[in-house]
Design a protein around this motif. Structure first.
Motif, PDB file in Angstrom:
ATOM      1  N   LYS A   7       0.769  -0.747   0.057  1.00 46.65           N
ATOM      2  CA  LYS A   7       0.149  -0.315   0.282  1.00 46.65           C
ATOM      3  C   LYS A   7       1.191   1.306   0.097  1.00 46.65           C
ATOM      4  CE  LYS A   7      -3.851  -1.452   2.366  1.00 46.65           C
ATOM      5  NZ  LYS A   7      -4.757  -0.822   3.889  1.00 46.65           N
ATOM      6  N   LYS A   8       0.306   1.938  -0.499  1.00 45.51           N
ATOM      7  CA  LYS A   8       1.485   3.523  -0.999  1.00 45.51           C
ATOM      8  C   LYS A   8       0.731   4.261   0.567  1.00 45.51           C
ATOM      9  CE  LYS A   8       2.738   3.669  -5.646  1.00 45.51           C
ATOM     10  NZ  LYS A   8       4.053   3.166  -5.382  1.00 45.51           N
ATOM     11  N   ILE A   9       1.806   4.744   1.293  1.00 48.42           N
ATOM     12  CA  ILE A   9       1.826   6.065   2.152  1.00 48.42           C
ATOM     13  C   ILE A   9       1.296   6.680   1.930  1.00 48.42           C
ATOM     14  CG2 ILE A   9       2.586   6.616   4.632  1.00 48.42           C
ATOM     15  CD1 ILE A   9       4.231   4.198   3.773  1.00 48.42           C
ATOM     16  N   ILE A  10       0.290   7.372   3.204  1.00 49.19           N
ATOM     17  CA  ILE A  10      -0.067   9.271   2.151  1.00 49.19           C
ATOM     18  C   ILE A  10       0.663   9.801   3.436  1.00 49.19           C
ATOM     19  CG2 ILE A  10      -1.613  11.154   2.054  1.00 49.19           C
ATOM     20  CD1 ILE A  10      -2.977   8.631  -0.055  1.00 49.19           C
ATOM     21  N   TYR A  11       0.850  10.874   3.327  1.00 49.22           N
ATOM     22  CA  TYR A  11       0.902  11.411   4.532  1.00 49.22           C
ATOM     23  C   TYR A  11       0.008  12.937   4.835  1.00 49.22           C
ATOM     24  CZ  TYR A  11       3.012  14.959   7.758  1.00 49.22           C
ATOM     25  OH  TYR A  11       3.328  15.680   9.554  1.00 49.22           O
ATOM     26  N   LEU A  12      -1.313  12.901   5.376  1.00 45.62           N
ATOM     27  CA  LEU A  12      -1.848  13.759   4.884  1.00 45.62           C
ATOM     28  C   LEU A  12      -1.690  14.600   6.007  1.00 45.62           C
ATOM     29  CD1 LEU A  12      -4.537  14.680   3.888  1.00 45.62           C
ATOM     30  CD2 LEU A  12      -5.752  12.851   6.432  1.00 45.62           C
ATOM     31  N   ALA A  13      -1.484  16.060   4.915  1.00 49.07           N
ATOM     32  CA  ALA A  13      -1.042  17.437   5.775  1.00 49.07           C
ATOM     33  C   ALA A  13      -2.094  18.122   5.804  1.00 49.07           C
ATOM     34  CB  ALA A  13       0.129  18.091   4.605  1.00 49.07           C
ATOM     35  N   GLY A  14      -2.455  18.769   6.859  1.00 48.02           N
ATOM     36  CA  GLY A  14      -3.742  19.988   6.993  1.00 48.02           C
ATOM     37  C   GLY A  14      -3.740  21.228   8.139  1.00 48.02           C
ATOM     38  N   PRO A  15      -4.415  21.635   8.434  1.00 51.65           N
ATOM     39  CA  PRO A  15      -4.083  22.959   9.457  1.00 51.65           C
ATOM     40  C   PRO A  15      -5.199  21.739  10.343  1.00 51.65           C
ATOM     41  CG  PRO A  15      -5.878  23.839   8.326  1.00 51.65           C
ATOM     42  CD  PRO A  15      -5.165  22.449   7.281  1.00 51.65           C
ATOM     43  N   LEU A  16      -4.425  20.894  11.897  1.00 54.32           N
ATOM     44  CA  LEU A  16      -5.163  20.651  12.682  1.00 54.32           C
ATOM     45  C   LEU A  16      -5.611  21.409  14.167  1.00 54.32           C
ATOM     46  CD1 LEU A  16      -2.428  20.113  14.870  1.00 54.32           C
ATOM     47  CD2 LEU A  16      -1.791  17.984  12.724  1.00 54.32           C
ATOM     48  N   PHE A  17      -6.265  22.793  14.566  1.00 50.96           N
ATOM     49  CA  PHE A  17      -5.847  23.338  15.546  1.00 50.96           C
ATOM     50  C   PHE A  17      -7.559  23.316  15.816  1.00 50.96           C
ATOM     51  CE2 PHE A  17      -2.451  24.662  13.558  1.00 50.96           C
ATOM     52  CZ  PHE A  17      -1.654  23.763  13.843  1.00 50.96           C
ATOM     53  N   THR A  18      -8.221  23.013  15.075  1.00 52.65           N
ATOM     54  CA  THR A  18      -9.805  23.422  15.215  1.00 52.65           C
ATOM     55  C   THR A  18     -10.849  22.210  15.040  1.00 52.65           C
ATOM     56  OG1 THR A  18     -10.758  23.645  13.430  1.00 52.65           O
ATOM     57  CG2 THR A  18     -10.661  25.707  14.510  1.00 52.65           C
ATOM     58  N   HIS A  19     -12.156  22.310  15.910  1.00 52.88           N
ATOM     59  CA  HIS A  19     -12.560  21.186  15.840  1.00 52.88           C
ATOM     60  C   HIS A  19     -12.860  19.974  14.423  1.00 52.88           C
ATOM     61  CE1 HIS A  19     -13.021  20.202  20.517  1.00 52.88           C
ATOM     62  NE2 HIS A  19     -13.363  21.521  20.312  1.00 52.88           N
ATOM     63  N   ALA A  20     -13.612  21.435  13.957  1.00 57.88           N
ATOM     64  CA  ALA A  20     -13.567  20.959  12.285  1.00 57.88           C
ATOM     65  C   ALA A  20     -12.609  20.943  11.485  1.00 57.88           C
ATOM     66  CB  ALA A  20     -14.383  22.538  11.332  1.00 57.88           C
ATOM     67  N   GLU A  21     -11.703  21.005  11.621  1.00 53.72           N
ATOM     68  CA  GLU A  21     -10.290  20.910  11.287  1.00 53.72           C
ATOM     69  C   GLU A  21      -9.981  19.365  11.382  1.00 53.72           C
ATOM     70  OE1 GLU A  21      -8.162  25.176  10.355  1.00 53.72           O
ATOM     71  OE2 GLU A  21      -7.675  23.180  12.322  1.00 53.72           O
ATOM     72  N   LEU A  22      -9.734  19.283  12.469  1.00 59.88           N
ATOM     73  CA  LEU A  22      -9.339  17.600  13.329  1.00 59.88           C
ATOM     74  C   LEU A  22     -10.420  16.358  12.756  1.00 59.88           C
ATOM     75  CD1 LEU A  22      -8.729  19.147  16.769  1.00 59.88           C
ATOM     76  CD2 LEU A  22      -6.875  17.826  14.679  1.00 59.88           C
ATOM     77  N   GLU A  23     -12.092  17.343  12.707  1.00 54.64           N
ATOM     78  CA  GLU A  23     -13.445  15.799  11.843  1.00 54.64           C
ATOM     79  C   GLU A  23     -12.645  16.072  10.487  1.00 54.64           C
ATOM     80  OE1 GLU A  23     -17.358  17.116  13.231  1.00 54.64           O
ATOM     81  OE2 GLU A  23     -16.630  17.495  15.305  1.00 54.64           O
ATOM     82  N   TYR A  24     -12.891  16.756   9.423  1.00 57.46           N
ATOM     83  CA  TYR A  24     -12.610  16.927   8.076  1.00 57.46           C
ATOM     84  C   TYR A  24     -11.339  16.084   7.965  1.00 57.46           C
ATOM     85  CZ  TYR A  24     -12.099  17.509   3.347  1.00 57.46           C
ATOM     86  OH  TYR A  24     -12.087  17.676   1.959  1.00 57.46           O
TER      87      TYR A  24
END
Length: 140
Positions: free
Chosen positions: A4-21
């Motif tokens: 399986k290819k490994i993806i690094y998922l980069a993104g903001p992680l500072f609000t509940h909405a960001e964490l859930e997305y």
């Protein structure tokens, strides 16, 4: 059977909405046949964890996550790209790893979709989750 290819998922992680997305995208990519490194889980990068471990440890885990990934998927939503995400994009670019951007935000700069330096470092840009999955097919 290939690994399986490994993806690094980069993104903001500072609000509940960001964490859930982020979790939603992770699940979507897992269901599509990828393995996913998600900093908020795999580097324990969340506010409560920062109290228990130092920031250098989180940084090292994230660097290792990019190093061991096959490609990066970066969430580019917001008025400007999250600064940590921008760093991860630049680092992946310098390491020669493909970077796929996801921007569901309809706002755009006058002469581009996101900051010029970020836009030039990504290989493909998806405007929604369905388009992201279509782009990801070539990495399966």
């Amino acid at each position: 059977m290939s690994k399986k290819k490994i993806i690094y998922l980069a993104g903001p992680l500072f609000t509940h909405a960001e964490l859930e997305y982020n979790l939603k995208l992770k699940d979507m990519l897992l269901n599509d046949g990828f393995s996913v490194f998600l900093p908020q889980e795999d580097a324990e990068d969340a506010a409560q964890e920062r109290e228990r471990q130092n920031q250098e440890c989180i940084f090292r885990k994230c660097v290792e996550g990019v190093d061991t990934s096959d490609l990066v998927v970066a969430i580019l939503d917001g008025v400007d790209v999250d600064s940590g995400t921008a760093w991860e994009i630049g680092y992946a670019y310098a390491k020669g790893k493909p970077v796929i951007g996801l921007r569901t935000d309809f706002r755009a700069f006058s002469d581009g979709v996101v900051n010029l330096m970020v836009e030039m470092a990504i290989d493909s840009l998806a405007r929604d989750e369905a388009e992201l999955l279509k782009i990801m097919e070539k990495f399966l």
